[in-house]
Design an enzyme around this catalytic site. Structure first.
Site, PDB file in Angstrom:
ATOM      1  N   ASN A 161       0.854  -1.270   0.136  1.00  0.00           N
ATOM      2  CA  ASN A 161      -0.013  -0.028  -0.110  1.00  0.00           C
ATOM      3  C   ASN A 161       0.863   1.120   0.004  1.00  0.00           C
ATOM      4  O   ASN A 161       1.921   1.421   0.755  1.00  0.00           O
ATOM      5  CB  ASN A 161      -0.685   0.027   1.174  1.00  0.00           C
ATOM      6  N   HIS A 172       7.959   5.131   5.254  1.00  0.00           N
ATOM      7  CA  HIS A 172       8.947   4.234   4.947  1.00  0.00           C
ATOM      8  C   HIS A 172       8.890   3.307   3.652  1.00  0.00           C
ATOM      9  O   HIS A 172       7.653   2.545   3.911  1.00  0.00           O
ATOM     10  CB  HIS A 172       9.935   3.631   5.951  1.00  0.00           C
ATOM     11  N   HIS A 174       7.560   0.204   2.268  1.00  0.00           N
ATOM     12  CA  HIS A 174       7.601  -0.986   2.677  1.00  0.00           C
ATOM     13  C   HIS A 174       6.254  -1.709   2.139  1.00  0.00           C
ATOM     14  O   HIS A 174       5.579  -1.047   1.661  1.00  0.00           O
ATOM     15  CB  HIS A 174       7.590  -1.211   4.105  1.00  0.00           C
ATOM     16  N   GLN A 176       3.837  -5.517   2.650  1.00  0.00           N
ATOM     17  CA  GLN A 176       3.124  -6.579   3.756  1.00  0.00           C
ATOM     18  C   GLN A 176       3.249  -7.819   3.199  1.00  0.00           C
ATOM     19  O   GLN A 176       3.038  -7.998   1.931  1.00  0.00           O
ATOM     20  CB  GLN A 176       2.160  -5.961   4.409  1.00  0.00           C
TER      21      GLN A 176
HETATM   22 ZN   LIG Z   1      12.326   4.970   7.546  1.00  0.00          ZN
END
Ligand SMILES: [Zn+2]
Length: 356
Positions: A161, A172, A174, A176
């Site tokens: 997302n 940050h 990332h 999942q």
């Molecule tokens: Zn970060």
């Protein structure tokens, strides 16, 4: 791609953390320990079955206290620095995966992992190099294999997302991974559609293959067609800008992806993400395009898995600068989507903004 080095360790509260590094001959030592006095996590997740709709709902009450949009200097996904320990004890990393401290699924109800795509807080997936994007693909593949081996897991869902507009609570870069203890409703519906199509064609047709072939033949909704991948806006797109990406050789999951498709993936996927960032122009005050990028994989321990086709669905909830597609009455109340952007126009826009 070059071999991947994998280093597994544990965080202070016992959660697993795994570093993935491209092995380019330089020895990287990932032996930093987690100095934080973390209390054990209290996860209370429960899967409840809805008798009216026949689907499952995960009740995860402990998640209300989770970290919400911390500033960069308090980001839990950045590498640790002296005096500021984070979720990742190392002072640098390439890709890191750890068990979510605030999981939606835990124990017999599955597992949730966080995948940090880069140590750079201000980067984005679209800005990764081909080699780093290939490393993330290798990580998704390895996590799928490991999670599928857990006895409770039936389906592994890797996703990203991106953007506050869709509820991302950490800036940050990332993604999942959710490992579900059941086959998800969307996958069940796709499998049922595929079975009905097989019956209609006396077992000769595979629905996924036939859809991709028809899109390539028609051409109007094709966004990108390479040697090993096809990307198109689906005929009945639910979202304003939505792209489905299929490997040309049908495989059930990431584990079965061949080397040729794997090698070409970074160019294709990074190009799609970069086009998404250009859909609405380059007005500097406009936040980057929010999106959801979702890998659809066949369920494990399921006789229907050979009929499924691994694919990625990438979509944005933004329909125009400053305007979001909300799931309002018709969508939330009745599951009937109303899309203001014709799929052919969306595909044309996504071809217009191609990199030269
Ligand atoms: Zn970060």
């Amino acid at each position: 791609m070059s071999p991947v080095r994998k280093t597994a360790t544990k965080l202070a509260d016992g959660r697993e953390l795994i570093y993935y590094d491209l092995h380019d001959g330089v020895a990287v030592l990932r032996d930093a320990t987690d100095p934080r006095p973390l209390p054990p996590t209290t996860t209370v997740t429960e899967v409840r079955h809805d008798p009216l709709l026949g689907d499952d709902v995960v009740i995860a009450s402990h998640r209300q206290t989770r970290t919400f949009l911390p500033p960069a200097e308090a980001c839990p996904l950045c590498p640790s620095s002296p005096g500021r320990p984070t979720e990742i004890p190392a002072s640098d990393y390439e890709v890191a995966v750890f068990e979510n401290r605030f999981p939606s699924l835990a124990g017999p109800a599955g597992r949730c992992e966080v995948v940090c795509f880069t140590p750079d807080h201000h980067a984005s997936f679209a800005g990764l190099t081909d080699a780093r994007a290939a490393l993330v693909l290798a990580v998704w593949t390895d996590r799928t294999a490991e999670l599928a081996a857990l006895p409770s897991v039936r389906q592994v869902f890797c996703f990203e997302n991106r953007g506050e507009e869709i509820g991302v609570t950490l800036g940050h870069p990332h993604g999942q991974i959710y490992a579900y203890p059941f086959v998800t409703p969307r996958t069940e519906r796709m499998l049922a559609s595929a079975a009905a199509h097989a019956a209609r064609t006396n077992g000769r047709g595979n629905l996924f293959d036939d859809i991709v072939a028809a899109e390539r033949e028609d051409g109007r909704r094709i966004v990108l067609a390479s040697d090993h991948w096809t990307a198109f806006v689906p005929y009945a797109a639910h979202w304003p800008y939505e792209v489905h990406l299929y490997p040309r050789r049908r495989v059930p999951d990431l584990l079965a992806l061949d080397d040729a498709a794997r090698t070409e993936f970074p160019q294709v996927y990074l190009e799609l993400l970069r086009r998404f960032d250009r859909i609405f122009g380059d007005e500097p005050s406009l936040p980057p395009t929010p999106y959801v990028s979702a890998w659809h994989q066949a369920p494990f321990q399921d006789p229907r898995r050979s009929e499924f086709a691994l694919h990625l669905e990438l979509f944005t909830v933004r329909r125009a600068p400053g305007k979001l597609k909300f799931l309002a009455g018709s969508e939330s109340g009745m599951n009937v989507f109303i899309n203001d952007v014709p799929p052919e126009a969306a595909a044309e826009r996504l071809r217009e903004v191609a990199s030269q």
